[in-house]
Design an enzyme around this catalytic site. Sequence first.
Site, PDB file in Angstrom:
ATOM      1  N   ASP A  69      37.574  59.337  47.179  1.00 23.40           N
ATOM      2  CA  ASP A  69      37.998  58.349  48.168  1.00 23.40           C
ATOM      3  C   ASP A  69      36.930  57.274  48.373  1.00 23.40           C
ATOM      4  OD1 ASP A  69      40.171  59.965  48.375  1.00 23.40           O
ATOM      5  OD2 ASP A  69      39.783  60.626  50.440  1.00 23.40           O
ATOM      6  N   TYR A 161      40.302  33.295  49.956  1.00 22.92           N
ATOM      7  CA  TYR A 161      39.948  34.136  48.810  1.00 22.92           C
ATOM      8  C   TYR A 161      38.759  33.524  48.056  1.00 22.92           C
ATOM      9  CZ  TYR A 161      40.578  36.496  44.258  1.00 22.92           C
ATOM     10  OH  TYR A 161      40.400  37.199  43.087  1.00 22.92           O
ATOM     11  N   LYS A 165      34.997  35.097  47.206  1.00 23.39           N
ATOM     12  CA  LYS A 165      34.487  35.248  45.842  1.00 23.39           C
ATOM     13  C   LYS A 165      33.212  34.418  45.633  1.00 23.39           C
ATOM     14  CE  LYS A 165      37.368  38.223  44.132  1.00 23.39           C
ATOM     15  NZ  LYS A 165      36.900  39.584  43.748  1.00 23.39           N
TER      16      LYS A 165
HETATM   17  N1  LIG Z   1      44.373  39.019  38.977  1.00 22.07           N
HETATM   18  C1  LIG Z   1      43.670  37.891  38.954  1.00 22.07           C
HETATM   19  O1  LIG Z   1      44.201  36.778  38.669  1.00 22.07           O
HETATM   20  C2  LIG Z   1      42.192  37.921  39.223  1.00 22.07           C
HETATM   21  C3  LIG Z   1      41.445  36.786  38.856  1.00 22.07           C
HETATM   22  C4  LIG Z   1      40.067  36.784  39.128  1.00 22.07           C
HETATM   23  C5  LIG Z   1      39.484  37.866  39.740  1.00 22.07           C
HETATM   24  N2  LIG Z   1      40.248  38.950  40.085  1.00 22.07           N
HETATM   25  C6  LIG Z   1      39.569  40.033  40.764  1.00 22.07           C
HETATM   26  O2  LIG Z   1      39.559  41.174  39.911  1.00 22.07           O
HETATM   27  C7  LIG Z   1      39.563  42.370  40.706  1.00 22.07           C
HETATM   28  C8  LIG Z   1      40.698  43.266  40.263  1.00 22.07           C
HETATM   29  O3  LIG Z   1      41.910  42.548  40.441  1.00 22.07           O
HETATM   30  P1  LIG Z   1      43.308  43.032  39.817  1.00 22.07           P
HETATM   31  O4  LIG Z   1      43.983  41.785  39.343  1.00 22.07           O
HETATM   32  O5  LIG Z   1      43.118  44.154  38.885  1.00 22.07           O
HETATM   33  O6  LIG Z   1      44.044  43.441  41.148  1.00 22.07           O
HETATM   34  P2  LIG Z   1      44.898  44.727  41.574  1.00 22.07           P
HETATM   35  O7  LIG Z   1      45.531  45.363  40.398  1.00 22.07           O
HETATM   36  O8  LIG Z   1      45.747  44.255  42.698  1.00 22.07           O
HETATM   37  O9  LIG Z   1      43.786  45.724  42.134  1.00 22.07           O
HETATM   38  C9  LIG Z   1      43.145  45.502  43.342  1.00 22.07           C
HETATM   39  C10 LIG Z   1      42.358  46.757  43.668  1.00 22.07           C
HETATM   40  O10 LIG Z   1      41.643  46.565  44.894  1.00 22.07           O
HETATM   41  C11 LIG Z   1      41.806  47.754  45.654  1.00 22.07           C
HETATM   42  N3  LIG Z   1      41.560  47.505  47.062  1.00 22.07           N
HETATM   43  C12 LIG Z   1      42.049  46.514  47.839  1.00 22.07           C
HETATM   44  N4  LIG Z   1      41.592  46.632  49.093  1.00 22.07           N
HETATM   45  C13 LIG Z   1      40.789  47.735  49.112  1.00 22.07           C
HETATM   46  C14 LIG Z   1      40.035  48.379  50.114  1.00 22.07           C
HETATM   47  N5  LIG Z   1      40.010  47.921  51.379  1.00 22.07           N
HETATM   48  N6  LIG Z   1      39.331  49.485  49.790  1.00 22.07           N
HETATM   49  C15 LIG Z   1      39.359  49.970  48.529  1.00 22.07           C
HETATM   50  N7  LIG Z   1      40.067  49.408  47.529  1.00 22.07           N
HETATM   51  C16 LIG Z   1      40.779  48.297  47.820  1.00 22.07           C
HETATM   52  C17 LIG Z   1      43.223  48.166  45.363  1.00 22.07           C
HETATM   53  O11 LIG Z   1      43.434  49.502  45.773  1.00 22.07           O
HETATM   54  P3  LIG Z   1      44.860  50.046  46.367  1.00 22.07           P
HETATM   55  O12 LIG Z   1      45.656  50.483  45.182  1.00 22.07           O
HETATM   56  O13 LIG Z   1      44.461  51.139  47.264  1.00 22.07           O
HETATM   57  O14 LIG Z   1      45.509  48.877  47.090  1.00 22.07           O
HETATM   58  C18 LIG Z   1      43.229  47.988  43.851  1.00 22.07           C
HETATM   59  O15 LIG Z   1      42.595  49.074  43.239  1.00 22.07           O
HETATM   60  C19 LIG Z   1      39.673  41.912  42.175  1.00 22.07           C
HETATM   61  O16 LIG Z   1      38.389  41.843  42.752  1.00 22.07           O
HETATM   62  C20 LIG Z   1      40.238  40.515  42.044  1.00 22.07           C
HETATM   63  O17 LIG Z   1      39.897  39.709  43.160  1.00 22.07           O
HETATM   64  C21 LIG Z   1      41.584  39.003  39.823  1.00 22.07           C
END
Ligand SMILES: NC(=O)c1ccc[n+]([C@@H]2O[C@H](COP(=O)([O-])OP(=O)(O)OC[C@H]3O[C@@H](n4cnc5c(N)ncnc54)[C@H](OP(=O)(O)O)[C@@H]3O)[C@@H](O)[C@H]2O)c1
Length: 255
Positions: A69, A161, A165
Amino acid sequence: MLDALGSPQSLLVLGASSDIAQATVAAVAARGRLNRVVLAGRPGERRDAAEASARALPGMSGAAITAVDFEASDSTSHSSFVDAVFDAGEVDVALVAFGVLPDAATVADPSAAANVVTANFTGAVSALTAISARMRGQGHGVIVVLSSVAGERPRRSNYLYGATKAGLDAFATGLGDSLHGSGVSVVVVRPGFVRTKMTHGMDAAPLAVGPDEVAQAIVTSLRGPSRTVWVPRPMRPVMSLLRHLPRTVFRRLPI
Ligand SMILES: NC(=O)c1ccc[n+]([C@@H]2O[C@H](COP(=O)([O-])OP(=O)(O)OC[C@H]3O[C@@H](n4cnc5c(N)ncnc54)[C@H](OP(=O)(O)O)[C@@H]3O)[C@@H](O)[C@H]2O)c1
């Protein structure tokens, strides 16, 4: 320890259910050296599914996989959480992949907006501080931090956001430089639009990629000193151009 090709034996993931994290776990497992994987995240179906997917990966047969966790917003728990993970064994690579992309209602609500900062920035600062201290103690390790191009220049459509970042990116970059010579490096990853559940239902931006492309960029950047990685690479000149546009022009762009 990483081997000569940059393949780790142990991996800690914060944000286990993240699509980018899951793609990265698969890419690292494909290198065939993993013997320990700690999947940290909020308990529930998404983390359970990520754990099941990890167990099914071809390169994972010899690895001990544990789900634990982790709540990003609970900074007071991060020291003991990180100590428990490192007391159980060394960590070669730590991937910080948790994050939330707020919707318009969240941005407009003072308390909800602050919660986004707590999860994306404050929680990352405390977790990174604890992880980097333990990695410094073991004398080696790589910390991979998911930043975003959104932090390079916050847009009017995405400024909350982007602000989180920008803060995270600045902290992780400075942390990496502070660790120079310690054997520990920090890789700051700045993806553009990635097709994951975070962006589901949104129109893909130019230069959009899938999570596997981010994962490949991560695994090829594990060797060497602290650095910044743009995904895809052309995001670097694009964002450099956008960063230097006058505000009167930038605020009119449909982005
Ligand atoms: N997708 C994009 O376009 C993009 C672009 C640039 C950067 N990023 C960054 O890359 C990273 C991964 O993104 P992704 O696209 O793979 O998103 P994702 O699939 O939505 O995953 C987000 C993750 O964050 C976790 N999370 C959110 N709030 C949390 C909290 N309070 N405590 C613990 N875990 C938490 C979620 O867990 P739960 O399952 O419990 O909700 C999930 O594991 C993020 O930091 C995102 O900002 C994404």
